[in-house]
Design an enzyme around this catalytic site. Structure first.
Site, PDB file in Angstrom:
ATOM      1  N   THR A  11       0.835  -1.216   0.000  1.00 33.12           N
ATOM      2  CA  THR A  11       0.000   0.000   0.000  1.00 33.12           C
ATOM      3  C   THR A  11       0.867   1.261   0.000  1.00 33.12           C
ATOM      4  OG1 THR A  11      -1.714  -1.194   1.205  1.00 33.12           O
ATOM      5  CG2 THR A  11      -1.842   1.210   1.240  1.00 33.12           C
ATOM      6  N   VAL A  12       1.777   1.364   0.955  1.00 27.12           N
ATOM      7  CA  VAL A  12       2.562   2.593   1.114  1.00 27.12           C
ATOM      8  C   VAL A  12       3.646   2.704   0.035  1.00 27.12           C
ATOM      9  CG1 VAL A  12       4.020   3.923   2.689  1.00 27.12           C
ATOM     10  CG2 VAL A  12       2.104   2.599   3.604  1.00 27.12           C
ATOM     11  N   LYS A 103       5.670   1.942  12.477  1.00 29.06           N
ATOM     12  CA  LYS A 103       5.595   2.361  13.892  1.00 29.06           C
ATOM     13  C   LYS A 103       5.946   1.257  14.860  1.00 29.06           C
ATOM     14  CE  LYS A 103       1.749   1.422  11.868  1.00 29.06           C
ATOM     15  NZ  LYS A 103       0.568   1.928  11.222  1.00 29.06           N
ATOM     16  N   VAL A 130       2.917   7.894  12.585  1.00 33.51           N
ATOM     17  CA  VAL A 130       1.786   8.319  13.438  1.00 33.51           C
ATOM     18  C   VAL A 130       0.837   9.198  12.626  1.00 33.51           C
ATOM     19  CG1 VAL A 130       1.085   9.530  15.548  1.00 33.51           C
ATOM     20  CG2 VAL A 130       3.292   8.346  15.484  1.00 33.51           C
ATOM     21  N   GLY A 184      -6.706  -1.314   2.405  1.00 34.90           N
ATOM     22  CA  GLY A 184      -5.275  -1.164   2.725  1.00 34.90           C
ATOM     23  C   GLY A 184      -5.019  -0.405   4.018  1.00 34.90           C
ATOM     24  N   ASP A 198      -1.630  -1.015  17.779  1.00 35.16           N
ATOM     25  CA  ASP A 198      -1.127  -0.001  16.846  1.00 35.16           C
ATOM     26  C   ASP A 198      -1.294   1.403  17.441  1.00 35.16           C
ATOM     27  OD1 ASP A 198      -0.374   0.717  13.903  1.00 35.16           O
ATOM     28  OD2 ASP A 198      -2.172   1.897  14.314  1.00 35.16           O
ATOM     29  N   LYS A 202       1.675   4.234  18.547  1.00 35.38           N
ATOM     30  CA  LYS A 202       1.681   5.639  18.127  1.00 35.38           C
ATOM     31  C   LYS A 202       1.706   6.567  19.343  1.00 35.38           C
ATOM     32  CE  LYS A 202      -0.643   4.515  13.802  1.00 35.38           C
ATOM     33  NZ  LYS A 202      -1.941   4.180  13.216  1.00 35.38           N
ATOM     34  N   GLY A 299      -4.079   4.870   4.627  1.00 38.64           N
ATOM     35  CA  GLY A 299      -4.382   4.923   3.193  1.00 38.64           C
ATOM     36  C   GLY A 299      -3.145   5.230   2.372  1.00 38.64           C
TER      37      GLY A 299
HETATM   38  P1  NAP Z   1       1.737  -3.970   2.830  1.00 39.37           P
HETATM   39  O1  NAP Z   1       0.735  -3.470   1.880  1.00 39.37           O
HETATM   40  O2  NAP Z   1       1.513  -5.277   3.502  1.00 39.37           O
HETATM   41  O3  NAP Z   1       3.144  -4.016   2.087  1.00 39.37           O
HETATM   42  C1  NAP Z   1       4.308  -4.507   2.702  1.00 39.37           C
HETATM   43  C2  NAP Z   1       5.384  -4.630   1.632  1.00 39.37           C
HETATM   44  O4  NAP Z   1       6.602  -4.982   2.279  1.00 39.37           O
HETATM   45  C3  NAP Z   1       5.111  -5.714   0.600  1.00 39.37           C
HETATM   46  O5  NAP Z   1       5.558  -5.269  -0.662  1.00 39.37           O
HETATM   47  C4  NAP Z   1       5.956  -6.894   1.074  1.00 39.37           C
HETATM   48  O6  NAP Z   1       6.469  -7.691   0.015  1.00 39.37           O
HETATM   49  C5  NAP Z   1       7.113  -6.190   1.719  1.00 39.37           C
HETATM   50  N1  NAP Z   1       7.669  -6.945   2.842  1.00 39.37           N
HETATM   51  C6  NAP Z   1       7.032  -7.416   3.933  1.00 39.37           C
HETATM   52  N2  NAP Z   1       7.894  -8.031   4.762  1.00 39.37           N
HETATM   53  C7  NAP Z   1       9.100  -7.932   4.173  1.00 39.37           C
HETATM   54  C8  NAP Z   1      10.381  -8.380   4.529  1.00 39.37           C
HETATM   55  N3  NAP Z   1      10.600  -9.036   5.658  1.00 39.37           N
HETATM   56  N4  NAP Z   1      11.426  -8.119   3.695  1.00 39.37           N
HETATM   57  C9  NAP Z   1      11.204  -7.453   2.540  1.00 39.37           C
HETATM   58  N5  NAP Z   1      10.003  -6.993   2.140  1.00 39.37           N
HETATM   59  C10 NAP Z   1       8.965  -7.255   2.954  1.00 39.37           C
HETATM   60  O7  NAP Z   1       1.986  -2.920   4.000  1.00 39.37           O
HETATM   61  P2  NAP Z   1       1.663  -1.363   3.984  1.00 39.37           P
HETATM   62  O8  NAP Z   1       0.235  -1.146   4.302  1.00 39.37           O
HETATM   63  O9  NAP Z   1       2.247  -0.719   2.797  1.00 39.37           O
HETATM   64  O10 NAP Z   1       2.440  -0.890   5.308  1.00 39.37           O
HETATM   65  C11 NAP Z   1       3.832  -0.736   5.317  1.00 39.37           C
HETATM   66  C12 NAP Z   1       4.250  -0.053   6.615  1.00 39.37           C
HETATM   67  O11 NAP Z   1       3.663   1.241   6.669  1.00 39.37           O
HETATM   68  C13 NAP Z   1       3.785  -0.781   7.877  1.00 39.37           C
HETATM   69  O12 NAP Z   1       4.748  -0.614   8.879  1.00 39.37           O
HETATM   70  C14 NAP Z   1       2.522  -0.033   8.263  1.00 39.37           C
HETATM   71  O13 NAP Z   1       2.251  -0.101   9.644  1.00 39.37           O
HETATM   72  C15 NAP Z   1       2.904   1.363   7.866  1.00 39.37           C
HETATM   73  N6  NAP Z   1       1.776   2.247   7.610  1.00 39.37           N
HETATM   74  C16 NAP Z   1       0.773   1.827   6.784  1.00 39.37           C
HETATM   75  C17 NAP Z   1      -0.292   2.675   6.519  1.00 39.37           C
HETATM   76  C18 NAP Z   1      -1.414   2.253   5.626  1.00 39.37           C
HETATM   77  O14 NAP Z   1      -2.401   2.999   5.515  1.00 39.37           O
HETATM   78  N7  NAP Z   1      -1.339   1.106   4.984  1.00 39.37           N
HETATM   79  C19 NAP Z   1      -0.316   3.946   7.100  1.00 39.37           C
HETATM   80  C20 NAP Z   1       0.739   4.352   7.939  1.00 39.37           C
HETATM   81  C21 NAP Z   1       1.775   3.494   8.169  1.00 39.37           C
HETATM   82  P3  NAP Z   1       5.508  -8.540  -0.947  1.00 39.37           P
HETATM   83  O15 NAP Z   1       4.757  -7.506  -1.734  1.00 39.37           O
HETATM   84  O16 NAP Z   1       6.439  -9.338  -1.803  1.00 39.37           O
HETATM   85  O17 NAP Z   1       4.634  -9.343  -0.054  1.00 39.37           O
HETATM   86  N1  HSE Z   2      -3.262   0.188  10.428  1.00 38.32           N
HETATM   87  C1  HSE Z   2      -3.026   1.557  10.660  1.00 38.32           C
HETATM   88  C2  HSE Z   2      -4.338   2.242  10.952  1.00 38.32           C
HETATM   89  C3  HSE Z   2      -2.359   2.184   9.466  1.00 38.32           C
HETATM   90  O1  HSE Z   2      -5.394   1.672  10.629  1.00 38.32           O
HETATM   91  O2  HSE Z   2      -4.329   3.339  11.511  1.00 38.32           O
HETATM   92  C4  HSE Z   2      -1.947   3.617   9.689  1.00 38.32           C
HETATM   93  O3  HSE Z   2      -0.962   3.710  10.670  1.00 38.32           O
END
Ligand code: NAP
Ligand code: HSE
Length: 403
Positions: A11-12, A103, A130, A184, A198, A202, A299
């Site tokens: 997603t990110v 985080k 955060v 996502g 989570d 934060k 998001g």
């Molecule tokens: P995601 O959609 O699950 O994507 C994770 C990505 O990291 C995937 O491409 C995955 O590879 C790769 N990955 C996972 N474990 C790995 C490892 N051990 N070594 C190498 N690559 C690895 O997650 P996301 O939602 O983008 O979130 C990423 C981070 O941002 C998390 O820490 C989350 O808490 C934070 N965050 C997310 C949001 C949100 O809205 N989603 C908001 C704020 C912060 P594959 O594609 O090959 O599986």
């Molecule tokens: N899973 C987290 C949330 C992503 O729903 O707030 C953003 O940090």
């Protein structure tokens, strides 16, 4: 040219890639150079990706990125706890700046990674960790120059807020969680969201910065959304309120309290109209008073935007106003947390009713479920009572009334 190693393409990560592509010219103008993603680390090379990327830049070998001397900035967006930590610490030790959205890693290794970055004279930035797209960390650091922060209060998890909003609209809990996952918003293991882990991470990050004290996850009382049902949404609505999962730190002369728990907010609360994946954070400074930060808490694009704002600061060499972490000690006084609580038990008997009646300020419902508003009570005492009644976690719901 500034070359980036992007860790994670979910997603990110995809959001970061797409914004960099679509805003290429603007970024070049503001930064004075081209910002390019040179390599992308993923876990599974064979996974179908929603966007097309030159296959030669995708790898599953972190060392390829670490050893590439042209890469000066690492963006870590994997969500992995142990590996994420390893990637970040190795990158800093190798002289690369780090921006992360993770985080879980920041919370667990905050002081250590900050010290390491300081020692190496590198940036370690985590705005996206955060509040998603809300620029809360940067603003908090600026506020700390002239203020003592005496209170933080906020909706810090987009997934929980999304679930609560959709339940208010009539969906059930599982349907709402499923949509949040599809959009996502949720963590890989959504228990981290719904159990409040989570939000606690934060609050740990915000609290440690704001109070300049080491506020660890273990110092924050935690009660997530477990046990919540449509009946709770309905009853709280009848009380002209709404349930929100809120993280709160309050500083007093005697120390500080820190808690994440469901709170019943009234219609005039700034948190009442915070819906879907939106977050809102109130910071109370001794000089500035109350400030409220509101925006998308999760998001793709809001989060990727926060990540890239950190990257721009690095490229432009912006001084980040850091105050040392953990420079003062504060006593944790969570045992003093008290209030009037909404308590619903789905297990009922005459004995249980008699006990609950003795702590009730008002009995709201007395059938297959018993619902009361308690008198003003210490949270610890209510939890002890629930334990004595041998009620399972999924058979009750407890939410403090704001005020
Ligand atoms: P995601 O959609 O699950 O994507 C994770 C990505 O990291 C995937 O491409 C995955 O590879 C790769 N990955 C996972 N474990 C790995 C490892 N051990 N070594 C190498 N690559 C690895 O997650 P996301 O939602 O983008 O979130 C990423 C981070 O941002 C998390 O820490 C989350 O808490 C934070 N965050 C997310 C949001 C949100 O809205 N989603 C908001 C704020 C912060 P594959 O594609 O090959 O599986
Ligand atoms: N899973 C987290 C949330 C992503 O729903 O707030 C953003 O940090």
């Amino acid at each position: 040219m500034v070359n980036i190693g992007l860790l994670g393409f979910g997603t990110v990560g995809i959001g970061v890639f797409q914004i960099l592509e679509s805003r290429e010219e603007e970024l070049k103008n503001i930064c004075g150079c081209h910002i390019k993603i040179k390599k992308i680390l993923v876990k599974d090379l064979n996974k179908n990706r929603p966007i097309k990327v030159d296959a030669s830049i995708i790898t599953d070998n972190f060392d390829e990125i670490l050893e590439d001397e042209d890469i000066s900035i690492i963006i870590e967006a994997t969500g992995a706890l142990e590996e994420g930590y390893t990637y970040i610490s190795k990158a800093l030790k190798a002289g690369k700046h780090v921006v992360t959205a993770n985080k879980a890693v920041v919370s667990k290794h905050f002081e250590e990674l900050t010290e390491l970055a300081d020692k190496m004279d590198l940036y370690f930035l985590y705005e996206a960790s955060v509040g998603g797209g809300i620029p809360i960390i940067k603003n908090l650091k600026e506020l700390l120059v002239l203020n003592e922060i005496v209170e933080i209060k906020g909706i810090l998890n987009g997934t929980c807020n999304y679930i609560l909003t959709k339940m208010e609209e009539g969906l059930n809990y599982s349907e709402a969680l499923k949509i949040a996952q599809e959009k996502g918003f949720a963590e890989l293991d959504p228990t981290d969201d719904v159990e409040g882990l989570d939000a606690r991470r934060k609050l740990r990050i915000l609290g440690s910065l704001a109070l300049k004290a080491k506020i660890l996850e273990k110092d924050i009382f935690l009660r997530g959304l477990r046990g919540i049902g449509p009946i709770d949404i309905e009853y709280v609505d009848k009380m002209d309120g709404a349930i929100r999962l809120i993280g709160e730190i309050k500083v007093s002369q005697n120390g500080y309290t820190a808690i994440v728990e469901p709170i019943i907010v009234s219609k005039n609360s700034p948190f009442y109209n915070v819906h879907n994946e939106k977050n809102a954070v109130l910071l109370r400074g001794d000089q500035v008073g109350d400030l409220i930060f509101y925006g998308s808490g999760a998001g793709r694009f809001p989060t990727a935007h926060a990540v890239l704002c950190d990257v721009i600061d690095i490229v432009r060499g912006v001084e980040t106003i850091e105050r040392s972490l953990a420079i003062r000690e504060l006593e944790n006084i969570n045992k003093t947390i008290k209030g009037r609580y909404y308590l619903r038990l789905s297990k009922s008997s005459q004995d249980i009713y008699t006990i609950l009646e003795s702590i009730a300020w008002e009995v709201l419902h007395k059938e297959e479920n018993i619902i009361i508003m308690t008198k003003d009570m210490f949270l610890n005492d209510i939890l002890k009572l629930i334990k004595v009644l041998e009620v399972k976690e999924e058979d009750y719901f407890l939410a403090r009334k704001e005020g």
